[in-house]
Design a protein around this motif. Structure first.
Motif, PDB file in Angstrom:
ATOM      1  N   PHE A   1       0.794  -1.216  -0.025  1.00 46.17           N
ATOM      2  CA  PHE A   1      -0.057  -0.031  -0.106  1.00 46.17           C
ATOM      3  C   PHE A   1       0.849   1.274   0.010  1.00 46.17           C
ATOM      4  N   LEU A   2       1.672   1.327   1.025  1.00 47.34           N
ATOM      5  CA  LEU A   2       2.736   2.454   0.928  1.00 47.34           C
ATOM      6  C   LEU A   2       3.624   2.819  -0.298  1.00 47.34           C
ATOM      7  N   SER A   3       4.139   1.559  -0.721  1.00 53.70           N
ATOM      8  CA  SER A   3       5.088   1.756  -2.032  1.00 53.70           C
ATOM      9  C   SER A   3       4.031   2.021  -3.305  1.00 53.70           C
ATOM     10  N   GLY A   4       3.117   1.422  -3.250  1.00 52.64           N
ATOM     11  CA  GLY A   4       2.173   1.774  -4.493  1.00 52.64           C
ATOM     12  C   GLY A   4       1.477   3.179  -4.357  1.00 52.64           C
ATOM     13  N   GLY A   5       1.345   3.526  -3.273  1.00 51.92           N
ATOM     14  CA  GLY A   5       0.747   4.794  -2.917  1.00 51.92           C
ATOM     15  C   GLY A   5       1.571   5.973  -3.499  1.00 51.92           C
TER      16      GLY A   5
ATOM     17  N   SER B   1      17.263  -0.595 -14.688  1.00 50.90           N
ATOM     18  CA  SER B   1      18.912  -0.621 -15.354  1.00 50.90           C
ATOM     19  C   SER B   1      19.813  -0.620 -14.310  1.00 50.90           C
ATOM     20  N   PHE B   2      19.769   0.214 -13.320  1.00 51.64           N
ATOM     21  CA  PHE B   2      20.858   0.439 -12.188  1.00 51.64           C
ATOM     22  C   PHE B   2      20.479  -0.635 -11.195  1.00 51.64           C
ATOM     23  N   GLY B   3      19.351  -1.402 -11.349  1.00 53.43           N
ATOM     24  CA  GLY B   3      19.105  -2.391 -10.036  1.00 53.43           C
ATOM     25  C   GLY B   3      18.559  -2.162  -8.861  1.00 53.43           C
ATOM     26  N   VAL B   4      17.893  -0.618  -8.940  1.00 48.78           N
ATOM     27  CA  VAL B   4      17.207  -0.084  -7.780  1.00 48.78           C
ATOM     28  C   VAL B   4      15.996  -0.538  -7.774  1.00 48.78           C
ATOM     29  N   TYR B   5      15.345  -0.739  -8.934  1.00 45.55           N
ATOM     30  CA  TYR B   5      13.846  -1.030  -9.000  1.00 45.55           C
ATOM     31  C   TYR B   5      13.604  -2.508  -8.244  1.00 45.55           C
ATOM     32  N   ASP B   6      14.505  -3.298  -8.509  1.00 39.28           N
ATOM     33  CA  ASP B   6      14.453  -4.591  -8.032  1.00 39.28           C
ATOM     34  C   ASP B   6      14.534  -4.776  -6.418  1.00 39.28           C
ATOM     35  N   LYS B   7      15.389  -3.964  -5.969  1.00 39.88           N
ATOM     36  CA  LYS B   7      15.852  -3.857  -4.445  1.00 39.88           C
ATOM     37  C   LYS B   7      14.465  -3.315  -4.105  1.00 39.88           C
ATOM     38  N   ILE B   8      13.717  -2.175  -4.476  1.00 35.59           N
ATOM     39  CA  ILE B   8      12.430  -1.818  -3.965  1.00 35.59           C
ATOM     40  C   ILE B   8      11.271  -2.536  -4.085  1.00 35.59           C
ATOM     41  N   ALA B   9      11.365  -3.477  -5.312  1.00 32.55           N
ATOM     42  CA  ALA B   9      10.197  -4.347  -5.303  1.00 32.55           C
ATOM     43  C   ALA B   9      10.373  -5.509  -4.206  1.00 32.55           C
ATOM     44  N   GLN B  10      11.786  -6.015  -3.986  1.00 37.93           N
ATOM     45  CA  GLN B  10      11.871  -7.127  -2.748  1.00 37.93           C
ATOM     46  C   GLN B  10      11.242  -6.559  -1.769  1.00 37.93           C
TER      47      GLN B  10
ATOM     48  N   ALA C   1       3.952  -6.494  -3.814  1.00 33.23           N
ATOM     49  CA  ALA C   1       2.758  -6.255  -5.029  1.00 33.23           C
ATOM     50  C   ALA C   1       2.830  -4.784  -5.239  1.00 33.23           C
ATOM     51  N   GLY C   2       3.287  -3.734  -4.374  1.00 38.26           N
ATOM     52  CA  GLY C   2       3.006  -2.389  -4.683  1.00 38.26           C
ATOM     53  C   GLY C   2       3.860  -1.673  -5.673  1.00 38.26           C
ATOM     54  N   THR C   3       5.052  -2.454  -6.150  1.00 41.23           N
ATOM     55  CA  THR C   3       5.575  -1.952  -7.178  1.00 41.23           C
ATOM     56  C   THR C   3       5.094  -2.476  -8.533  1.00 41.23           C
ATOM     57  N   ALA C   4       3.973  -3.139  -8.540  1.00 43.11           N
ATOM     58  CA  ALA C   4       3.588  -3.666  -9.683  1.00 43.11           C
ATOM     59  C   ALA C   4       2.364  -2.850 -10.201  1.00 43.11           C
ATOM     60  N   VAL C   5       2.379  -1.553  -9.817  1.00 42.09           N
ATOM     61  CA  VAL C   5       1.393  -0.635 -10.354  1.00 42.09           C
ATOM     62  C   VAL C   5       1.491  -0.601 -11.786  1.00 42.09           C
ATOM     63  N   PRO C   6       0.535  -0.680 -12.659  1.00 42.74           N
ATOM     64  CA  PRO C   6       0.759  -0.938 -14.069  1.00 42.74           C
ATOM     65  C   PRO C   6       1.689  -0.227 -14.756  1.00 42.74           C
ATOM     66  N   VAL C   7       1.916   0.536 -14.833  1.00 39.66           N
ATOM     67  CA  VAL C   7       2.835   1.367 -15.790  1.00 39.66           C
ATOM     68  C   VAL C   7       4.287   1.208 -15.372  1.00 39.66           C
ATOM     69  N   THR C   8       4.599   1.387 -14.208  1.00 39.56           N
ATOM     70  CA  THR C   8       5.921   0.996 -13.665  1.00 39.56           C
ATOM     71  C   THR C   8       6.428  -0.311 -13.715  1.00 39.56           C
ATOM     72  N   GLY C   9       5.398  -1.243 -13.274  1.00 40.64           N
ATOM     73  CA  GLY C   9       5.593  -2.545 -13.089  1.00 40.64           C
ATOM     74  C   GLY C   9       5.780  -3.417 -14.382  1.00 40.64           C
TER      75      GLY C   9
END
Length: 163
Positions: free
Chosen positions: A38-42, A83-92, A96-104
């Motif tokens: 909820f927090l990350s998706g928000g 590409s810098f590997g940051v998004y995957d660390k945030i997603a870990q 599911a919050g990082t699966a917001v449609p466009v960014t995910g």
């Protein structure tokens, strides 16, 4: 077959293994995962909203026309972070919050492209990238087609919002 019946058919070694596996298995933290999602998706949506407001305030866009450049920037940010590997660390952390449609969606395509770049541009990057994206694109196209037909039928019958 109930759990009790299944357990009766297990050998002593299998029962011992199941007991050990249950004891070692990490506890599920559903509430914590939901809060993180909820927090990350928000936060992702809040960033998108801030970009939209910036386009409206400083770019001379309207509420309606600010959407497309906002989506483009969100996709670009997602690809850069991937590409810098940051998004995957945030997603870990966020789940599911990082699966917001466009960014995910952008992350999944960029990840596949990066992972398979050694296989070549066409078969590696293009082929693998669209294995992930293909079903999403097909679903979006079919859904848009169906919505368009429903809208057209309603519009021709005079019951549509645009008439």
């Amino acid at each position: 077959m109930s759990e009790k019946q299944k357990k009766q058919k297990l050998t002593p070694v299998q029962q011992e293994y199941q007991t050990l596996a249950k004891r070692i298995e990490p506890k599920r933290t559903t509430f914590k995962n939901c809060v993180r999602a909820f927090l990350s998706g928000g936060l992702i949506c809040l960033i998108g909203e801030c970009i939209t407001k910036a386009f409206i305030t400083w770019g001379g866009f309207t509420e309606k026309t600010a959407g497309n450049p906002t989506v483009a920037i969100m996709v670009l940010l997602s690809v850069i972070l991937t590409s810098f590997g940051v998004y995957d660390k945030i997603a870990q952390w966020a789940g599911a919050g990082t699966a917001v449609p466009v960014t995910g969606f952008a992350n999944s395509m960029a990840s596949a492209a990066i992972e398979h770049r050694s296989e070549g541009l066409v078969l590696g990057v293009g082929g693998q990238m669209f294995k992930v994206a293909g079903p999403v694109i097909v679903f979006g196209t079919v859904a848009a087609f169906i919505v368009g037909i429903v809208h057209m039928i309603l519009h021709f019958n005079g019951t549509g919002a645009g008439s």
